[in-house]
Every structure is written in C-alpha cells, then in structure tokens.
Design an enzyme around this catalytic site. Structure first.
Site, short mmCIF file in Angstrom:
data_model
loop_
_atom_site.label_atom_id
_atom_site.label_comp_id
_atom_site.label_asym_id
_atom_site.label_seq_id
_atom_site.Cartn_x
_atom_site.Cartn_y
_atom_site.Cartn_z
N ARG A 304 -61.26 75.12 -31.15
CA ARG A 304 -60.84 73.91 -30.45
C ARG A 304 -62.05 73.25 -29.80
O ARG A 304 -62.82 73.91 -29.10
CB ARG A 304 -59.79 74.23 -29.38
CG ARG A 304 -58.52 74.82 -29.97
CD ARG A 304 -57.46 75.09 -28.92
NE ARG A 304 -56.33 75.79 -29.51
CZ ARG A 304 -55.26 76.20 -28.84
NH1 ARG A 304 -55.18 75.95 -27.53
NH2 ARG A 304 -54.27 76.83 -29.44
N ARG A 319 -61.67 79.37 -21.31
CA ARG A 319 -61.48 78.26 -22.25
C ARG A 319 -62.70 78.17 -23.16
O ARG A 319 -63.75 77.65 -22.77
CB ARG A 319 -61.27 76.95 -21.48
CG ARG A 319 -60.77 75.80 -22.35
CD ARG A 319 -60.55 74.55 -21.51
NE ARG A 319 -59.54 74.72 -20.50
CZ ARG A 319 -58.24 74.52 -20.70
NH1 ARG A 319 -57.81 74.13 -21.89
NH2 ARG A 319 -57.37 74.70 -19.72
N GLU A 391 -52.22 80.69 -17.25
CA GLU A 391 -51.49 80.73 -18.52
C GLU A 391 -52.15 81.67 -19.51
O GLU A 391 -53.36 81.65 -19.71
CB GLU A 391 -51.42 79.33 -19.13
CG GLU A 391 -50.69 79.30 -20.47
CD GLU A 391 -51.04 78.05 -21.29
OE1 GLU A 391 -50.89 78.12 -22.52
OE2 GLU A 391 -51.45 77.04 -20.70
N SER A 394 -47.85 80.57 -24.39
CA SER A 394 -46.94 79.42 -24.36
C SER A 394 -46.01 79.55 -25.57
O SER A 394 -46.49 79.63 -26.70
CB SER A 394 -47.73 78.12 -24.42
OG SER A 394 -46.90 77.00 -24.21
N ARG A 433 -57.98 85.61 -23.24
CA ARG A 433 -57.44 85.54 -21.88
C ARG A 433 -56.85 86.89 -21.44
O ARG A 433 -56.89 87.23 -20.26
CB ARG A 433 -56.39 84.43 -21.78
CG ARG A 433 -57.00 83.05 -21.97
CD ARG A 433 -56.08 81.93 -21.57
NE ARG A 433 -56.76 80.64 -21.71
CZ ARG A 433 -56.33 79.50 -21.17
NH1 ARG A 433 -55.22 79.49 -20.45
NH2 ARG A 433 -57.01 78.38 -21.35
#
Length: 467
Positions: A304, A319, A391, A394, A433
C-alpha cells in the site's frame, strides 16, 4: 456497485443512505441520466424496428410496381442507417457515464449500523482480556524492538521510509505468527488455504472497489513515464473533485487508455490485500447454490502506498508500505451474510485470545466504514506502549456491492434465475500489527520479550527474544 433498479424504486432511501455516508443526494441526477439512456435505447429500438419494417415494404412496393414509394422507403432506410451510429455512440457514452457515477459511490450502510461521521461515532460492543500491569514503564515497540532485530535503518537505505528489515529472532517471530494464524484459520475455522497472485489487472481491483477511487493508495507495477499526469488527474481522492477534473471520457476508458498505451504488454497492480485475489476467484461466475458458502484464506504480503494516510503512524511498524496479512474471504447467499460476518469476526477474535492479547470489538459507524462495506466490525488490540487500543482486524459484509462489480451470481437449486452473491472479507490477522502487540504486551524490564505459549511450537526452541 449500486443497482439502478433499486434507485428507481426508492430514490428517497438511496439518498438517505448516501446522507449517512456524508454525501449529498444524488438520486435525481442519477435518475435523470438513467432516463436519458432509456429514452435513447427506446429511440434506437424504434429506429431499428422501422428500418426492418421499411426494408420489407420496399420489396412489396417494387412487387406492386410503385417505384416512387420504393424510392421513398429506400431513402428513409438510408437516413435511419446514417443516424443510428451516432445514437448508438451516444448510448454507449451515457451508459459509461452512468456506470462510472454508480461505481464511484460507496456502499450504503446496513440498518443496524450506527450513525456517525468518523471514529468518534463507533460503538464498543465488547472487550476481552485485562491489560497487563507492569512494574516498569512499558515502552513503544519502536524504542526497544530495534535491539531485538526490527531494523528500520537498513530498510531505509534501500527502500526509504515505512519499510523494515527483520533479522534473526524477530524474523522468526513474524513468520511464526503468520504460520500460527493460517493454521488456526484452516484447521479450526474451516477456511481453505489459497496461494494467490500478488499482482492483478485493473478489472480485479475494480471488482473489489480499490479502483477508481483509491488508485492513489495502490502501487502500480509498471513505468507510467509521461502518462503519469493523465493517470493521476483522472484519479483524485475526492468524489466531487473527480467529477469536476476529469477532462473527458469515463474513468474506465481513461484507465484502459493508460493500460493500452503502455510500453509493456503486461501491467499490473500490487495487491493491497489478498482480498482482491481471493474475491476475484469467483469473478464472472454463476455458482451453484450447493457450493455456498465458499470460505478462503491466504497468508500474503500486501502493498500500500498509503497516500491517503500521509503523516499517520510514520514511526514504528504500525503502518508499512509492505506487510504480511492473513485474509479471510467468504462468498455466501444473501440471507447468510449477516451470520457469516459474526462467524468471520469470531475467527479473528480467536487468534487474539489464543495469543492472550487484550482487545475490544467495535461496530463502525456509517461515516467510518470502508468504501465497499455495508457493515464492519473492527478489532482493536491493546498496546501498552501507546496506552491505547489500535486496530488489528477489520471484518466487513459488503452485501452484493462487490458481486455487482464482478458480475458474480449463484443459482438456487431448482431455480431459473440468477442472484448476486454476497461477499465478506476480514483480517485474521494483520501479522505486522500482531507482532507489535506481542512485543509491547510481552516486553520485560531488561528489554527482552517472552514468546507467547501459542507460538512456541513454531519458534524452534526460542522462548524469549533477547537484545
């Protein structure tokens, strides 16, 4: 992708759904465009019917000796043939514009999704586990993990920011996490393990709604050279800006023009998540009802550019441009998707519980959900170094939103018509994460990290990471 028939039947409900997403009413604009397309189609059909009728009448006029009538009919047929291509071109252009308008709009939230503009409107559903009490001040992973092998400096030399070079025991721990997760999701949760492509073409990215709206957040695996400006001009982040700035043609046509004019025959996007590859496994298919539900999982690298999140989480391993993730994808009948979302979320929760990581389950509000989702649960893991929940998974029910973009349907047993499937996706979990969560929750005063019991079979005898 939205069903134009539902907008025709209940435009007020459509606008109400958009309003919950923070968008202005658009049904009037969409229905006007739809009416124009349908009027053109009616006109084209009438012209074709009259051309066929006139062609038959020419033969009858010739047979009866009425040459004047035959000539008049021939002229009429010629005029119809001349006018039809322009009408057909107009129909294609208007259909493409309507398609792109519908494709640029997010999914509508389910009725039980709470209202809200951003994360402040999310609702906590449950918590699991009690955060550990430390007899020292816990640190953020970025402060102590480099001594354990989480190397950002080496990665920066070759790749720049938001990359990491994991060494020795740290690399082993990340690999153990990925293997543990994929084993649990296949053995315990019943997902079929898949090894998927990491590069896909634009239609696959469109199918799962990464394109066109989120092109900025993706990596394009080809040299765009002087076509870069055209591409980015066609893909601004904001919907209204995109409508105003595209100089001509539809977004689909602009993307295709870019791909067709490329220097190489093959051009791809790097997958931002295995959701793209797994969900598109059923693209353009009509599935037997007996095959549903389909549950697939994959442990893959994800890529990403994170253009839409500039400045956020630039420190540490939260991230990254490249990271590992276990993705969970389900293809179901419409009536089964709500229960499947609960099942999928539970499969992700089970990983956190096995690792004894405290977390909370959040129901996202309408304004904070992803573009393709109609309902989403986020799992947020406790990070003692940040003194906050962050987070880590999801899980979303997309309804038939992606299925319409992919044209994926199923046929009920004994049925004669096809219906769109429902698609769901979720993280089970994001490996990087989870690594951060393990490091921060299992850190010790001497800078070491204890390996969770669930990971010991994967660690080759390593029970503690030491500086």
């Amino acid at each position: 992708m939205h069903d134009i028939r539902l907008i025709r039947e209940n435009p007020q409900a459509f606008d109400a759904g958009l309003a919950r997403r923070g968008l202005a009413p658009l049904s009037e604009q969409i229905l006007a465009a739809d009416a124009s397309v349908r009027a053109l189609q009616t006109e084209i059909q009438a012209s074709l019917a009259r051309r066929n009728e006139a062609s038959k009448l020419i033969g009858q006029a010739m047979a009866s000796g009425d040459k004047d009538k035959a000539e008049a009919l021939k002229a009429e047929v010629a005029d119809l043939k001349t006018a039809l291509p322009a009408k057909e071109d107009a129909e294609r252009e208007q259909l493409a514009a309507l398609h792109d308008t519908l494709a640029a709009l997010p999914n509508l939230p389910a009725a039980d999704v709470p209202d809200g503009e951003d994360e402040d409107g999310n609702v906590e559903i449950a918590r699991w586990g009690t955060p550990r009490t430390f007899d020292f001040t816990p640190q953020e992973h970025a402060d102590f993990a480099p001594a354990l092998g989480l190397d950002f400096e080496t990665a920066a030399k070759m790749s720049g920011a938001r990359f990491a070079f994991l060494k020795g025991q740290m690399a082993r721990l990340e690999r153990a996490l990925g293997q543990f997760m994929i084993d649990r999701q296949t053995i315990d949760a019943g997902y079929t393990e898949c090894a998927t492509p990491l590069m896909v073409r634009d239609h696959a990215m469109f199918g799962t709604a990464q394109l066109p709206k989120f092109a900025h957040d993706q990596f394009f695996a080809a040299d765009m050279s002087n076509r870069e400006k055209l591409f980015w001009d066609a893909m601004p982040n904001d919907f209204e800006d995109r409508m105003a700035k595209v100089p001509k043609g539809s977004y689909r046509e602009i993307i295709q023009e870019l791909l067709n004019s490329a220097d190489t025959a093959e051009q791809f996007w790097l997958v931002p998540t295995a959701e793209v590859s797994l969900t598109n496994a059923v693209c353009e298919e009509i599935l037997p009802e007996a095959d549903l539900p389909i549950r697939m999982t994959a442990l893959t690298p994800c890529f990403r550019s994170e253009a839409g999140s500039a400045g956020r989480d630039t420190r540490g391993y939260i991230r990254q441009h490249q990271f590992w993730k276990v993705e969970l994808v389900s293809i179901t009948r419409p009536e089964d998707s709500d229960a499947e979302l609960e099942r999928k979320t539970r499969a992700a929760e089970a990983i956190l519980e096995a690792l004894e990581l405290p977390y909370r389950k959040m129901l996202l509000c309408a304004g904070d959900m992803g573009f393709a989702a109609r309902k989403t649960y986020d799992l947020e893991v406790w990070l003692p170094g940040q003194n906050a929940y962050r987070e880590i998974s999801s899980c979303s029910n997309c309804g038939d939103f992606q299925a319409r973009r992919m044209n994926t349907r199923f046929r009920r047993e004994g049925g004669k018509t096809n219906e769109f499937v429902h698609t769901l996706n979720g993280s089970g979990l994001a490996v990087g994460r989870t690594l951060v969560a393990v490091l921060e929750n299992y850190q010790q005063a001497d800078g070491s990290v204890i390996v969770p019991d669930a990971l010991l079979p994967y660690m080759g005898g390593i029970t503690r990471l030491t500086p």
